[in-house]
Design an enzyme around this catalytic site. Sequence first.
Site, PDB file in Angstrom:
ATOM      1  N   GLU A  31     -10.934  -4.718  -0.106  1.00 47.07           N
ATOM      2  CA  GLU A  31      -9.827  -4.736   0.860  1.00 47.07           C
ATOM      3  C   GLU A  31      -8.699  -5.579   0.280  1.00 47.07           C
ATOM      4  O   GLU A  31      -8.916  -6.714  -0.158  1.00 47.07           O
ATOM      5  CB  GLU A  31     -10.330  -5.321   2.183  1.00 47.07           C
ATOM      6  CG  GLU A  31      -9.257  -5.738   3.168  1.00 47.07           C
ATOM      7  CD  GLU A  31      -8.357  -4.591   3.602  1.00 47.07           C
ATOM      8  OE1 GLU A  31      -7.115  -4.756   3.501  1.00 47.07           O
ATOM      9  OE2 GLU A  31      -8.884  -3.546   4.032  1.00 47.07           O
ATOM     10  N   ASP A  80     -11.385   4.364   2.858  1.00 46.61           N
ATOM     11  CA  ASP A  80     -11.003   4.127   4.259  1.00 46.61           C
ATOM     12  C   ASP A  80      -9.604   3.520   4.251  1.00 46.61           C
ATOM     13  O   ASP A  80      -9.404   2.353   4.576  1.00 46.61           O
ATOM     14  CB  ASP A  80     -12.029   3.198   4.899  1.00 46.61           C
ATOM     15  CG  ASP A  80     -11.845   3.050   6.396  1.00 46.61           C
ATOM     16  OD1 ASP A  80     -10.925   3.685   6.946  1.00 46.61           O
ATOM     17  OD2 ASP A  80     -12.610   2.289   7.015  1.00 46.61           O
ATOM     18  N   SER A  81      -8.643   4.351   3.889  1.00 49.50           N
ATOM     19  CA  SER A  81      -7.307   3.847   3.537  1.00 49.50           C
ATOM     20  C   SER A  81      -6.331   3.944   4.700  1.00 49.50           C
ATOM     21  O   SER A  81      -6.573   4.603   5.712  1.00 49.50           O
ATOM     22  CB  SER A  81      -6.748   4.650   2.368  1.00 49.50           C
ATOM     23  OG  SER A  81      -6.546   5.988   2.769  1.00 49.50           O
ATOM     24  N   ASP A  83      -2.233   5.095   5.634  1.00 50.09           N
ATOM     25  CA  ASP A  83      -1.482   6.297   5.303  1.00 50.09           C
ATOM     26  C   ASP A  83      -0.885   6.177   3.898  1.00 50.09           C
ATOM     27  O   ASP A  83      -0.735   5.071   3.366  1.00 50.09           O
ATOM     28  CB  ASP A  83      -0.347   6.501   6.309  1.00 50.09           C
ATOM     29  CG  ASP A  83      -0.874   6.733   7.718  1.00 50.09           C
ATOM     30  OD1 ASP A  83      -1.930   7.372   7.842  1.00 50.09           O
ATOM     31  OD2 ASP A  83      -0.235   6.263   8.675  1.00 50.09           O
ATOM     32  N   PRO A  87       1.845   0.094   0.295  1.00 49.40           N
ATOM     33  CA  PRO A  87       0.731  -0.284  -0.579  1.00 49.40           C
ATOM     34  C   PRO A  87      -0.352   0.785  -0.675  1.00 49.40           C
ATOM     35  O   PRO A  87      -1.137   0.779  -1.616  1.00 49.40           O
ATOM     36  CB  PRO A  87       0.174  -1.555   0.081  1.00 49.40           C
ATOM     37  CG  PRO A  87       1.217  -2.033   1.010  1.00 49.40           C
ATOM     38  CD  PRO A  87       2.004  -0.831   1.421  1.00 49.40           C
TER      39      PRO A  87
END
Length: 214
Positions: A31, A80-81, A83, A87
């Site tokens: 993360e 699990d990004s 949009d 970044p």
Amino acid sequence: AKEVLVIGGGDGGTVREILKHPSVERVVLCEIDGEVIDICKRYFPKIAGKLDDPRVDIQVRDGVAYIAEQENRFDVVMIDSTDPMGPGTGLFTVDFYRDVAKSLKPGGIVTAQTESPNIEAEGFQRIYANLKQVFPIVTAYWGVVPTYPGAMWSWAYCSFDTPPLLHLNEAKARPIAETCQYYNHGVHLGAFALPNFVRAMVDNPAVEAVPAPC
């Protein structure tokens, strides 16, 4: 699956669900924003409660840089990004998907969030065009997320040699379903039954395959 990587997902919800599978020995959570993890642990303990599990290895790093260093390591990679803007843009490029592919063990699979096909149709097609440059098996699956734009949301399933549903086992799914309000064996099967307009966009992504915001 024994070794799983989650890129993004700092809220911990994906990690919580992964650890319901008894075969999993290790989950790496990569993360970019450590504050997301800290805030979710503090204010959303039901979602983030498994982030302190000894099987979880938290890496506060840019997922693009982290995945470039991995090779033949993971059984499953889950993107699990956010949009594809700001970044998050780098998590939707062909180069990134190639690095993800390199990180997989034989038989490995990749899943990724792929936006709403009815709200972000052009971006949806662009993502699948990019994925198909890397993986021979690419399909979409979908579900209803009322808090997301359009409510209909999608994810990609990708692999070199493992079709979706190949290892689906109702006996194994049943005890997991008992812990869920949404998931069950039928929902799992139904998620891969695509509406015609979605199937057409996945099969024929007629958008130039370049990274760009949706």
